[in-house]
Design a protein around this motif. Structure first.
Motif, PDB file in Angstrom:
ATOM      1  N   LYS A  42      11.579   6.480   9.701  1.00 39.75           N
ATOM      2  CA  LYS A  42      11.899   7.242   8.617  1.00 39.75           C
ATOM      3  C   LYS A  42      11.319   8.700   8.754  1.00 39.75           C
ATOM      4  O   LYS A  42      10.226   8.703   9.153  1.00 39.75           O
ATOM      5  N   ASP A  87       5.925  -3.548   3.233  1.00 34.76           N
ATOM      6  CA  ASP A  87       4.977  -2.253   3.572  1.00 34.76           C
ATOM      7  C   ASP A  87       3.606  -2.237   2.820  1.00 34.76           C
ATOM      8  O   ASP A  87       3.447  -3.285   1.899  1.00 34.76           O
ATOM      9  N   ASP A  88       2.851  -1.470   3.388  1.00 34.00           N
ATOM     10  CA  ASP A  88       1.559  -1.386   2.664  1.00 34.00           C
ATOM     11  C   ASP A  88       1.458  -0.956   1.101  1.00 34.00           C
ATOM     12  O   ASP A  88       0.807  -1.822   0.336  1.00 34.00           O
ATOM     13  N   ARG A  97      -3.597   8.241   2.089  1.00 34.19           N
ATOM     14  CA  ARG A  97      -2.512   8.620   2.866  1.00 34.19           C
ATOM     15  C   ARG A  97      -2.747  10.069   3.573  1.00 34.19           C
ATOM     16  O   ARG A  97      -2.166  10.654   4.469  1.00 34.19           O
ATOM     17  N   ARG A 143       9.973  11.664   6.059  1.00 38.04           N
ATOM     18  CA  ARG A 143      10.008  12.119   4.551  1.00 38.04           C
ATOM     19  C   ARG A 143       9.977  13.618   4.516  1.00 38.04           C
ATOM     20  O   ARG A 143       9.380  14.323   5.144  1.00 38.04           O
ATOM     21  N   ALA A 162       5.044   3.475  -3.978  1.00 36.56           N
ATOM     22  CA  ALA A 162       4.880   4.316  -4.974  1.00 36.56           C
ATOM     23  C   ALA A 162       5.945   4.633  -5.601  1.00 36.56           C
ATOM     24  O   ALA A 162       6.304   4.149  -6.752  1.00 36.56           O
ATOM     25  N   THR A 163       6.937   5.755  -5.386  1.00 38.88           N
ATOM     26  CA  THR A 163       8.188   6.103  -6.024  1.00 38.88           C
ATOM     27  C   THR A 163       9.195   5.026  -5.742  1.00 38.88           C
ATOM     28  O   THR A 163      10.326   4.953  -6.641  1.00 38.88           O
ATOM     29  N   GLY A 164       9.010   4.307  -4.683  1.00 37.88           N
ATOM     30  CA  GLY A 164      10.142   3.225  -4.455  1.00 37.88           C
ATOM     31  C   GLY A 164      11.285   4.021  -3.434  1.00 37.88           C
ATOM     32  O   GLY A 164      12.008   3.231  -3.147  1.00 37.88           O
ATOM     33  N   THR A 207      11.096   4.865  -0.275  1.00 40.51           N
ATOM     34  CA  THR A 207      11.124   4.460   0.932  1.00 40.51           C
ATOM     35  C   THR A 207      11.838   3.171   0.851  1.00 40.51           C
ATOM     36  O   THR A 207      12.756   2.719   1.786  1.00 40.51           O
ATOM     37  N   HIS A 253      -4.119   2.297   4.577  1.00 41.56           N
ATOM     38  CA  HIS A 253      -2.764   2.590   5.005  1.00 41.56           C
ATOM     39  C   HIS A 253      -3.120   3.013   6.350  1.00 41.56           C
ATOM     40  O   HIS A 253      -1.938   2.738   7.426  1.00 41.56           O
TER      41      HIS A 253
HETATM   42  C1  R5P Z   1       3.804   5.614   3.861  1.00 40.54           C
HETATM   43  O1  R5P Z   1       3.915   5.786   4.988  1.00 40.54           O
HETATM   44  C2  R5P Z   1       3.542   4.460   2.959  1.00 40.54           C
HETATM   45  O2  R5P Z   1       3.465   3.358   3.880  1.00 40.54           O
HETATM   46  C3  R5P Z   1       4.627   3.945   2.157  1.00 40.54           C
HETATM   47  O3  R5P Z   1       6.067   3.814   2.857  1.00 40.54           O
HETATM   48  C4  R5P Z   1       5.239   5.103   0.921  1.00 40.54           C
HETATM   49  O4  R5P Z   1       3.852   5.542   0.751  1.00 40.54           O
HETATM   50  C5  R5P Z   1       5.876   4.532   0.268  1.00 40.54           C
HETATM   51  O5  R5P Z   1       6.052   5.560  -0.928  1.00 40.54           O
HETATM   52  P1  R5P Z   1       7.202   5.668  -1.901  1.00 40.54           P
HETATM   53  O6  R5P Z   1       7.352   4.459  -2.404  1.00 40.54           O
HETATM   54  O7  R5P Z   1       7.340   6.796  -2.579  1.00 40.54           O
HETATM   55  O8  R5P Z   1       8.625   5.835  -0.791  1.00 40.54           O
END
Ligand code: R5P
Length: 315
Positions: free
Chosen positions: A207, A233-234, A113, A209, A237-239, A241, A146
């Motif tokens: 989106k 999504d690819d 990332r 961040r 992580a934390t969920g 998004t 990514h």
């Molecule tokens: C970021 O652009 C990636 O494609 C994912 O959307 C992101 O890494 C997801 O992270 P999280 O689950 O923490 O929101």
């Protein structure tokens, strides 16, 4: 040809070996009391490593995966070059060099990332890690990276492969969604390919961040009332998004919301958090995770075959 793995990608390596019809060899991996790693190719596997090209399956995640991958590549390059010298004088001390033929297949590329320098003085981590790996192999196959552009000009050939065809088939068979949503612009290509394969509607969100835990989506009218939607999504992580995207979908009348990704990192209780917003979570086993329901082996096999052909090692 042989597929080799260490401590972090055994099941994925097994899936790859099955998809290619090759043998799978497990290397010996241990940790010293101070946490440093140890790698050894078992004696019974050395001949196989020298006979044919070798595909090493290993994640550059977590950080210990980076070191383990480098040590595995070093050990394999050593035996392929015929450098067998050892203090116990076991076996022949030198053998002929068998030439190139080491491929690294990375199911989950950690550090992907940080693919740009946002502020002066930053490391472009994705490129730095890839160049380290490139020192020990003849090519790299990487699953659902990514942002592939960051590895386009590294010093060995790279095959970019994707589990989205298998993910689409899995969603079709289990959820049969009416609508696929990309939660940000970065996932548009992946998610729209999934929608196309399923033959359903598609849209995306914009989106922003704010920080690792805070996501804001721009308001957008989505035609999802009464529909079953899968967010693709690819990685998750934390969920955050997915949870914010699911809120937008529910508020506009979606009756079912599912989340699907290649890489299920699921950090800090992400699955419990996600299940408050979505009806199901689906991932591949690129990383060991509790939602591994999609095989990543066939996708990794496509990348490996492409690379073998490009390197002229596919005879
Ligand atoms: C970021 O652009 C990636 O494609 C994912 O959307 C992101 O890494 C997801 O992270 P999280 O689950 O923490 O929101």
């Amino acid at each position: 040809m042989v597929v080799v793995s260490g401590s972090n990608s055994g099941p994925m390596a097994q899936q790859l070996a099955e998809a290619l019809g090759w043998e799978h060899h497990l290397l010996e991996t241990r940790r010293f009391p101070d946490t440093e790693g140890y790698i050894r190719i078992p004696s019974e596997s050395i001949e196989a490593m020298r006979k044919e090209p070798v595909v090493v399956v290993s994640n550059t995640f977590p950080d210990s995966g980076i070191v383990e991958t480098l040590l595995m590549l070093d050990a394999i390059q050593g035996v392929r070059k015929g450098d067998m010298q050892n203090l116990r004088n076991i076996g022949p001390q030198a053998l002929p060099d068998v030439g190139k033929g080491v491929i690294l297949a990375i199911p989950y590329f950690g550090y992907s990332r940080q693919d740009k320098r946002f502020k002066p003085g930053e490391s472009i981590s994705a490129k730095a890690i890839a160049e380290m790996m490139a020192c020990g192999c003849d090519g790299i196959a990487v699953l659902d990276l990514h942002a592939p552009a960051v590895l386009q000009d590294i010093s060995v050939p790279v095959a970019f492969t994707s589990a989205m065809p298998e993910l689409a088939q899995h969603l079709k068979d289990t959820v049969d969604p009416d609508f696929i949503l990309s939660p940000d612009k970065g996932a548009i290509e992946r998610a729209s390919n999934v929608a196309q394969q399923i033959g359903c509607e598609f849209s995306y969100l914009e989106k922003t961040r704010i920080d690792a835990h805070t996501i804001v989506h721009k308001a957008k009218d989505l035609d999802v009332a009464g529909k079953s939607v899968a967010i693709v999504d690819d990685m998750i992580a934390t969920g955050g998004t997915i949870c914010r995207a699911a809120e937008a979908l529910r508020s506009q009348g979606a009756v079912q919301v599912h989340a699907a990704c290649c890489h299920g990192l699921f950090t800090g209780g992400a699955i419990a958090r996600l299940l408050r917003y979505v009806d199901g979570v689906h991932a591949t086993g690129s990383l060991a995770n509790a939602r591994d329901v999609i095989s990543g082996g066939p996708a990794l096999a496509r990348g490996v075959r492409q690379l073998l052909a490009e390197l002229g090692l596919d005879s």
